[in-house]
Design a protein around this motif. Sequence first.
Motif, mmCIF file in Angstrom:
data_model
loop_
_atom_site.group_PDB
_atom_site.id
_atom_site.type_symbol
_atom_site.label_atom_id
_atom_site.label_comp_id
_atom_site.label_asym_id
_atom_site.label_seq_id
_atom_site.Cartn_x
_atom_site.Cartn_y
_atom_site.Cartn_z
ATOM 1 N N GLY A 127 -51.224 24.183 62.713
ATOM 2 C CA GLY A 127 -51.537 22.772 62.864
ATOM 3 C C GLY A 127 -53.019 22.551 63.047
ATOM 4 O O GLY A 127 -53.842 23.425 62.781
ATOM 5 N N GLU A 186 -56.501 19.868 68.308
ATOM 6 C CA GLU A 186 -56.779 18.542 68.862
ATOM 7 C C GLU A 186 -57.791 18.606 69.994
ATOM 8 O O GLU A 186 -58.603 17.711 70.155
ATOM 9 C CB GLU A 186 -55.485 17.895 69.373
ATOM 10 C CG GLU A 186 -54.529 17.504 68.286
ATOM 11 C CD GLU A 186 -55.063 16.400 67.384
ATOM 12 O OE1 GLU A 186 -55.706 15.469 67.893
ATOM 13 O OE2 GLU A 186 -54.834 16.486 66.169
ATOM 14 N N ASN A 241 -51.885 20.273 67.298
ATOM 15 C CA ASN A 241 -50.915 19.283 66.826
ATOM 16 C C ASN A 241 -50.212 19.871 65.606
ATOM 17 O O ASN A 241 -50.802 19.999 64.536
ATOM 18 C CB ASN A 241 -51.612 17.974 66.484
ATOM 19 C CG ASN A 241 -50.647 16.894 66.067
ATOM 20 O OD1 ASN A 241 -49.442 17.001 66.276
ATOM 21 N ND2 ASN A 241 -51.170 15.853 65.456
ATOM 22 N N HIS A 242 -48.934 20.250 65.761
ATOM 23 C CA HIS A 242 -48.136 20.811 64.672
ATOM 24 C C HIS A 242 -47.720 19.692 63.721
ATOM 25 O O HIS A 242 -47.617 18.529 64.126
ATOM 26 C CB HIS A 242 -46.900 21.511 65.263
ATOM 27 C CG HIS A 242 -46.105 22.267 64.259
ATOM 28 N ND1 HIS A 242 -44.990 21.745 63.669
ATOM 29 C CD2 HIS A 242 -46.264 23.509 63.749
ATOM 30 C CE1 HIS A 242 -44.481 22.635 62.833
ATOM 31 N NE2 HIS A 242 -45.234 23.718 62.857
ATOM 32 N N GLU A 243 -47.463 20.016 62.456
ATOM 33 C CA GLU A 243 -47.074 19.003 61.470
ATOM 34 C C GLU A 243 -45.790 18.267 61.848
ATOM 35 O O GLU A 243 -45.552 17.146 61.399
ATOM 36 C CB GLU A 243 -46.929 19.622 60.084
ATOM 37 C CG GLU A 243 -45.798 20.618 59.982
ATOM 38 C CD GLU A 243 -45.685 21.253 58.607
ATOM 39 O OE1 GLU A 243 -44.616 21.796 58.319
ATOM 40 O OE2 GLU A 243 -46.649 21.206 57.835
ATOM 41 N N SER A 244 -44.963 18.870 62.705
ATOM 42 C CA SER A 244 -43.734 18.220 63.172
ATOM 43 C C SER A 244 -44.024 17.129 64.193
ATOM 44 O O SER A 244 -43.135 16.388 64.584
ATOM 45 C CB SER A 244 -42.790 19.251 63.799
ATOM 46 O OG SER A 244 -43.360 19.756 65.007
ATOM 47 N N GLY A 245 -45.292 17.080 64.657
ATOM 48 C CA GLY A 245 -45.670 16.125 65.689
ATOM 49 C C GLY A 245 -45.609 16.718 67.084
ATOM 50 O O GLY A 245 -46.021 16.080 68.047
ATOM 51 N N LYS A 246 -45.093 17.941 67.186
ATOM 52 C CA LYS A 246 -45.000 18.591 68.492
ATOM 53 C C LYS A 246 -46.338 19.223 68.858
ATOM 54 O O LYS A 246 -47.126 19.602 68.001
ATOM 55 C CB LYS A 246 -43.909 19.654 68.483
ATOM 56 C CG LYS A 246 -42.533 19.042 68.323
ATOM 57 C CD LYS A 246 -41.460 20.092 68.423
ATOM 58 C CE LYS A 246 -40.095 19.434 68.315
ATOM 59 N NZ LYS A 246 -39.019 20.399 68.496
ATOM 60 N N GLU A 247 -46.567 19.320 70.152
ATOM 61 C CA GLU A 247 -47.782 19.932 70.678
ATOM 62 C C GLU A 247 -47.520 21.417 70.930
ATOM 63 O O GLU A 247 -46.491 21.790 71.479
ATOM 64 C CB GLU A 247 -48.154 19.241 71.988
ATOM 65 C CG GLU A 247 -49.354 19.836 72.671
ATOM 66 C CD GLU A 247 -49.598 19.158 73.999
ATOM 67 O OE1 GLU A 247 -48.855 19.441 74.956
ATOM 68 O OE2 GLU A 247 -50.526 18.343 74.070
#
Length: 86
Positions: free
Chosen positions: A10, A13, A27-33
């Motif tokens: 990702g 950030e 910030n992973h592409e799934s939106g998870k940290e």
Amino acid sequence: VRDAKKGEIGILEDILEYPGNRVLQINHESGKEVLIPAIQQTIIKKIDLSAGIILIDVPEGLIDLYLSDNQTEEISDEDNPDFEFE
């Protein structure tokens, strides 16, 4: 941020400052940290500023912990009457 085993993780950030070490906030592409300890030479293998890539090699399973859909359940003393919380 790219992992040696999992590939692209990702976008970096922030770098969080904690006592003892810094932590990469990704910030992973799934939106998870995803939080990775920023330990030079152990986890961070290479920083290529011109390409905008940080190459990391994290212990097996660390990234999966953040990307897992499993939710932890809160345990109470009613779940296990023989266990005493202090």
